[in-house]
Design a protein around this motif. Structure first.
Motif, PDB file in Angstrom:
ATOM      1  N   TRP A 133      54.351  75.170  29.431  1.00  0.00           N
ATOM      2  CA  TRP A 133      54.379  74.762  28.028  1.00  0.00           C
ATOM      3  C   TRP A 133      53.811  73.354  27.940  1.00  0.00           C
ATOM      4  CZ3 TRP A 133      55.527  78.533  24.777  1.00  0.00           C
ATOM      5  CH2 TRP A 133      56.426  79.527  25.144  1.00  0.00           C
ATOM      6  N   ASP A 134      53.351  72.933  26.762  1.00  0.00           N
ATOM      7  CA  ASP A 134      52.943  71.536  26.594  1.00  0.00           C
ATOM      8  C   ASP A 134      54.208  70.682  26.498  1.00  0.00           C
ATOM      9  OD1 ASP A 134      53.766  71.040  23.766  1.00  0.00           O
ATOM     10  OD2 ASP A 134      52.222  72.530  23.323  1.00  0.00           O
ATOM     11  N   ARG A 135      54.058  69.375  26.641  1.00  0.00           N
ATOM     12  CA  ARG A 135      55.233  68.502  26.763  1.00  0.00           C
ATOM     13  C   ARG A 135      56.143  68.518  25.530  1.00  0.00           C
ATOM     14  NH1 ARG A 135      53.021  62.412  27.451  1.00  0.00           N
ATOM     15  NH2 ARG A 135      51.262  63.533  28.273  1.00  0.00           N
ATOM     16  N   GLY A 176      55.116  63.450  30.541  1.00  0.00           N
ATOM     17  CA  GLY A 176      54.140  64.484  30.874  1.00  0.00           C
ATOM     18  C   GLY A 176      54.117  64.844  32.347  1.00  0.00           C
ATOM     19  N   GLU A 178      53.887  68.572  32.649  1.00  0.00           N
ATOM     20  CA  GLU A 178      52.790  69.212  31.911  1.00  0.00           C
ATOM     21  C   GLU A 178      51.605  69.361  32.854  1.00  0.00           C
ATOM     22  OE1 GLU A 178      51.309  68.457  27.433  1.00  0.00           O
ATOM     23  OE2 GLU A 178      51.112  66.754  28.771  1.00  0.00           O
ATOM     24  N   SER A 235      47.571  69.750  32.955  1.00  0.00           N
ATOM     25  CA  SER A 235      46.334  69.705  32.174  1.00  0.00           C
ATOM     26  C   SER A 235      45.389  70.830  32.603  1.00  0.00           C
ATOM     27  CB  SER A 235      45.649  68.346  32.337  1.00  0.00           C
ATOM     28  OG  SER A 235      45.471  68.047  33.708  1.00  0.00           O
ATOM     29  N   GLN A 291      45.668  74.457  33.817  1.00  0.00           N
ATOM     30  CA  GLN A 291      46.544  75.609  34.033  1.00  0.00           C
ATOM     31  C   GLN A 291      46.034  76.523  35.142  1.00  0.00           C
ATOM     32  OE1 GLN A 291      49.504  76.294  32.633  1.00  0.00           O
ATOM     33  NE2 GLN A 291      49.564  74.927  30.892  1.00  0.00           N
TER      34      GLN A 291
END
Length: 171
Positions: free
Chosen positions: A72-74, A112, A115, A117, A119
């Protein structure tokens, strides 16, 4: 990108040696910090469910069948982590230290550290953790200098990569 269990502690060392490299936190150690603050950790019937909720707050999909994990994004990670922590707080499973651990882990999410960047790069910690036993046995079984250890390390990684690649073809 470099994935570690102590991303923020090694961040400056990593960026001084490799300026464009990001230091990231692996999900296994992140979840383990929450599991460690469950009341009666080893006997808790909720232990695996809590670990699944915490890692689910970070990961959209776990790595499986040759595909890497999806993160998921942050912003989404923070919302999901807050919800998961509150869900289990209502059930009274956290020890007194849990709130402090939660605040520390939220800092990682907000920075982050969890997270990804890229994937498409397989960077989940379970794959790294699985090689520790091999590296440890290599160091114990082959007392040698740095050059020989480097050669043995290359051989170890090559054999592992061939084994992983050949097992994927059978799926």
């Amino acid at each position: 990108m470099m994935v570690a269990d102590n991303c923020c502690h090694i961040h400056s060392a990593v960026t001084s040696a490799m300026p464009e490299t990001e230091a990231k936190l692996d999900v296994w150690h992140f979840s383990a910090r929450y599991v460690a603050v469950i009341l009666n950790t080893s006997k808790s019937p909720f232990r695996s469910a809590i670990a699944a909720d915490i890692s689910g707050a970070i990961l959209k999909k776990h790595a499986e069948h040759g595909r890497g994990a999806e993160y998921w994004d942050r912003g989404e990670q923070e919302q999901r982590l807050l919800a998961a922590f509150e869900k289990w707080a209502e059930k009274g499973v956290w020890s007194a230290a849990a709130q402090k651990v939660h605040q520390e882990q939220l800092k990682h999410v907000r920075k982050g550290c969890l997270e990804r960047s890229d994937q498409d790069i397989r960077s989940d910690g379970s794959r790294v953790e699985g090689t520790h036993k091999g590296w440890n046995s290599l160091q114990r079984a082959q007392p040698s200098g740095i050059l020989m250890l480097c050669a043995l390390g290359h051989d170890f990684v090559l054999r592992r990569n061939v084994r992983v690649a050949s097992s994927r073809c059978e799926m």
